[in-house]
Design a protein around this motif. Structure first.
Motif, mmCIF file in Angstrom:
data_model
loop_
_atom_site.group_PDB
_atom_site.id
_atom_site.type_symbol
_atom_site.label_atom_id
_atom_site.label_comp_id
_atom_site.label_asym_id
_atom_site.label_seq_id
_atom_site.Cartn_x
_atom_site.Cartn_y
_atom_site.Cartn_z
ATOM 1 N N PRO A 60 25.450 24.951 97.127
ATOM 2 C CA PRO A 60 25.875 24.987 95.727
ATOM 3 C C PRO A 60 26.483 23.659 95.319
ATOM 4 C CG PRO A 60 26.782 26.861 96.959
ATOM 5 C CD PRO A 60 26.104 25.952 97.940
ATOM 6 N N GLY A 61 26.213 23.256 94.087
ATOM 7 C CA GLY A 61 26.747 22.002 93.573
ATOM 8 C C GLY A 61 25.929 20.796 93.973
ATOM 9 N N ALA A 62 24.724 20.988 94.528
ATOM 10 C CA ALA A 62 23.889 19.862 94.930
ATOM 11 C C ALA A 62 23.465 19.032 93.730
ATOM 12 C CB ALA A 62 22.658 20.358 95.691
ATOM 13 N N GLU A 63 23.383 19.658 92.565
ATOM 14 C CA GLU A 63 22.996 18.953 91.351
ATOM 15 C C GLU A 63 24.168 18.963 90.382
ATOM 16 O OE1 GLU A 63 19.317 20.440 89.813
ATOM 17 O OE2 GLU A 63 18.693 20.986 91.816
ATOM 18 N N ALA A 64 25.262 18.380 90.780
ATOM 19 C CA ALA A 64 26.486 18.441 89.984
ATOM 20 C C ALA A 64 26.352 17.700 88.657
ATOM 21 C CB ALA A 64 27.648 17.861 90.784
ATOM 22 N N ASN A 65 25.422 16.746 88.553
ATOM 23 C CA ASN A 65 25.285 15.985 87.317
ATOM 24 C C ASN A 65 24.315 16.626 86.325
ATOM 25 O OD1 ASN A 65 22.977 15.528 88.760
ATOM 26 N ND2 ASN A 65 22.965 13.317 88.462
ATOM 27 N N ALA A 66 23.750 17.784 86.647
ATOM 28 C CA ALA A 66 22.831 18.465 85.740
ATOM 29 C C ALA A 66 23.617 19.104 84.597
ATOM 30 C CB ALA A 66 22.036 19.529 86.484
ATOM 31 N N VAL A 67 23.033 19.045 83.400
ATOM 32 C CA VAL A 67 23.668 19.654 82.238
ATOM 33 C C VAL A 67 23.342 21.140 82.254
ATOM 34 C CG1 VAL A 67 23.797 19.664 79.723
ATOM 35 C CG2 VAL A 67 23.478 17.513 80.938
ATOM 36 N N SER A 68 24.383 21.962 82.232
ATOM 37 C CA SER A 68 24.219 23.411 82.323
ATOM 38 C C SER A 68 24.684 24.083 81.043
ATOM 39 C CB SER A 68 25.029 23.972 83.493
ATOM 40 O OG SER A 68 24.627 23.378 84.692
ATOM 41 N N ALA A 69 24.088 25.241 80.769
ATOM 42 C CA ALA A 69 24.523 26.062 79.644
ATOM 43 C C ALA A 69 24.801 27.462 80.166
ATOM 44 C CB ALA A 69 23.459 26.100 78.562
ATOM 45 N N PRO A 70 25.965 28.014 79.856
ATOM 46 C CA PRO A 70 26.245 29.378 80.295
ATOM 47 C C PRO A 70 25.507 30.391 79.418
ATOM 48 C CG PRO A 70 28.064 28.524 79.014
ATOM 49 C CD PRO A 70 27.078 27.406 79.163
ATOM 50 N N VAL A 71 25.033 31.459 80.050
ATOM 51 C CA VAL A 71 24.384 32.548 79.334
ATOM 52 C C VAL A 71 25.304 33.756 79.446
ATOM 53 C CG1 VAL A 71 22.342 34.013 79.202
ATOM 54 C CG2 VAL A 71 22.101 31.613 79.882
ATOM 55 N N LEU A 72 25.751 34.264 78.319
ATOM 56 C CA LEU A 72 26.694 35.376 78.286
ATOM 57 C C LEU A 72 25.955 36.712 78.238
ATOM 58 C CD1 LEU A 72 29.187 33.831 75.718
ATOM 59 C CD2 LEU A 72 29.237 33.687 78.215
ATOM 60 N N ARG A 73 26.671 37.788 78.422
ATOM 61 C CA ARG A 73 26.100 39.135 78.466
ATOM 62 C C ARG A 73 25.330 39.473 77.190
ATOM 63 N NH1 ARG A 73 23.519 42.782 78.021
ATOM 64 N NH2 ARG A 73 23.946 44.972 78.265
ATOM 65 N N PHE A 74 25.896 39.139 76.032
ATOM 66 C CA PHE A 74 25.230 39.503 74.784
ATOM 67 C C PHE A 74 24.040 38.601 74.463
ATOM 68 C CE2 PHE A 74 28.786 36.778 73.611
ATOM 69 C CZ PHE A 74 28.183 35.835 72.800
ATOM 70 N N ASP A 75 23.796 37.570 75.276
ATOM 71 C CA ASP A 75 22.602 36.726 75.123
ATOM 72 C C ASP A 75 21.384 37.351 75.787
ATOM 73 O OD1 ASP A 75 24.152 34.807 73.862
ATOM 74 O OD2 ASP A 75 24.537 33.709 75.723
ATOM 75 N N LEU A 76 21.605 38.357 76.644
ATOM 76 C CA LEU A 76 20.518 38.940 77.434
ATOM 77 C C LEU A 76 19.928 40.166 76.747
ATOM 78 C CD1 LEU A 76 22.140 38.724 80.972
ATOM 79 C CD2 LEU A 76 20.488 37.167 79.955
ATOM 80 N N ILE A 77 18.635 40.346 76.942
ATOM 81 C CA ILE A 77 17.932 41.490 76.368
ATOM 82 C C ILE A 77 16.784 41.855 77.304
ATOM 83 C CG2 ILE A 77 16.418 40.043 74.952
ATOM 84 C CD1 ILE A 77 16.603 42.236 72.804
ATOM 85 N N ALA A 78 16.536 43.147 77.446
ATOM 86 C CA ALA A 78 15.416 43.608 78.268
ATOM 87 C C ALA A 78 14.129 43.497 77.463
ATOM 88 C CB ALA A 78 15.642 45.059 78.693
ATOM 89 N N HIS A 79 13.041 43.140 78.139
ATOM 90 C CA HIS A 79 11.751 43.089 77.455
ATOM 91 C C HIS A 79 11.343 44.513 77.094
ATOM 92 C CE1 HIS A 79 7.532 42.427 76.595
ATOM 93 N NE2 HIS A 79 7.816 41.132 76.499
ATOM 94 N N PRO A 80 10.884 44.742 75.884
ATOM 95 C CA PRO A 80 10.591 46.109 75.466
ATOM 96 C C PRO A 80 9.389 46.746 76.171
ATOM 97 C CG PRO A 80 10.024 44.556 73.735
ATOM 98 C CD PRO A 80 10.705 43.780 74.809
ATOM 99 N N ARG A 81 8.468 45.948 76.703
ATOM 100 C CA ARG A 81 7.270 46.523 77.304
ATOM 101 C C ARG A 81 7.030 46.132 78.756
ATOM 102 N NH1 ARG A 81 6.272 44.816 72.363
ATOM 103 N NH2 ARG A 81 5.273 42.897 73.003
ATOM 104 N N LYS A 82 7.600 45.057 79.222
ATOM 105 C CA LYS A 82 7.337 44.581 80.576
ATOM 106 C C LYS A 82 8.515 44.882 81.488
ATOM 107 C CE LYS A 82 4.185 40.887 79.390
ATOM 108 N NZ LYS A 82 3.827 39.507 79.646
ATOM 109 N N GLN A 83 8.259 45.658 82.507
ATOM 110 C CA GLN A 83 9.308 46.028 83.444
ATOM 111 C C GLN A 83 9.661 44.820 84.319
ATOM 112 O OE1 GLN A 83 8.309 49.301 85.948
ATOM 113 N NE2 GLN A 83 10.362 49.491 86.777
ATOM 114 N N GLY A 84 10.947 44.611 84.523
ATOM 115 C CA GLY A 84 11.408 43.527 85.378
ATOM 116 C C GLY A 84 11.628 42.208 84.656
ATOM 117 N N TRP A 85 11.371 42.141 83.365
ATOM 118 C CA TRP A 85 11.555 40.905 82.609
ATOM 119 C C TRP A 85 12.825 41.006 81.777
ATOM 120 C CZ3 TRP A 85 8.621 36.539 82.951
ATOM 121 C CH2 TRP A 85 7.438 36.636 83.674
ATOM 122 N N VAL A 86 13.660 39.975 81.877
ATOM 123 C CA VAL A 86 14.907 39.894 81.122
ATOM 124 C C VAL A 86 14.810 38.663 80.230
ATOM 125 C CG1 VAL A 86 17.404 39.578 81.288
ATOM 126 C CG2 VAL A 86 16.221 41.015 82.943
#
Length: 189
Positions: A112-138
């Protein structure tokens, strides 16, 4: 072509098409009708892209070859994190959602932290949604991430990692089989 140029070309093409149809009716000319029938060939290349979602798969080439890597890690406190790593500019931020498959999550091979200089964006709980037709896709609602990055010193084109809580993804994934099972029962009956 820029979006503004594309819109202008689309508008002009439609106006030429309607004008030729109008002239064909007014002049009762089959030649104008033939000319009008050729105009849609010029309209098709400037039509907007109606695909509103982007699907990513964890590539075998890895991030170095321009692919995507989806890894899961656990820190000392036991909190699970999922990292979606990609080349900057890989994600089409103008799309509505970015979908990934939960089956593609692999244990982290690098420290972990091998790419410490990479620009990251946090994804929060309310940003996530299940795909309505494809199982296993978020899906990740990209508009929320774009809105949150407006107040920071980097742009979305510089982002090369998305960081998600594993518990949030698991919660969405638990809901997927119930939806798919109820949908399948309705089809079989």
């Amino acid at each position: 072509m820029t979006s503004k140029t594309t819109r202008i070309l689309l508008l002009l093409s439609v106006l030429v098409f309607l004008g030729l149809i109008g002239l064909a009716i007014y002049m009762e000319s089959t030649y104008m009708l033939y000319a009008a029938s050729a105009v849609p060939l010029f309209i098709v290349p400037v039509l907007p892209d109606i695909r509103t979602s982007q699907f990513i798969r964890s590539g075998k080439q890895g991030k170095q070859a321009g692919g995507v890597s989806i890894t899961g890690t656990t820190d000392e406190s036991g909190t699970g994190r999922i990292t979606i790593a990609f080349s900057p500019g890989y994600v089409a931020w103008h799309k509505r959602r970015l979908y990934f498959n939960t089956d593609d999550i692999m244990p982290a091979l690098a420290a972990p932290g091998a790419e410490a200089n990479a620009v990251s964006a946090p994804v929060l709980r309310f940003d996530l949604i299940a795909h309505p037709r494809k199982q296993g896709w978020v899906g990740i609602q990209l508009a929320n991430l774009v809105q949150r990055t407006q107040g920071v010193s980097y742009t979305t084109d510089e982002i090369s990692r998305l960081i998600l809580n594993a518990s949030d993804v698991e919660e969405i994934a638990r809901r997927l089989p119930a939806k798919a099972a109820s949908h399948n029962r309705g089809v079989e009956a």
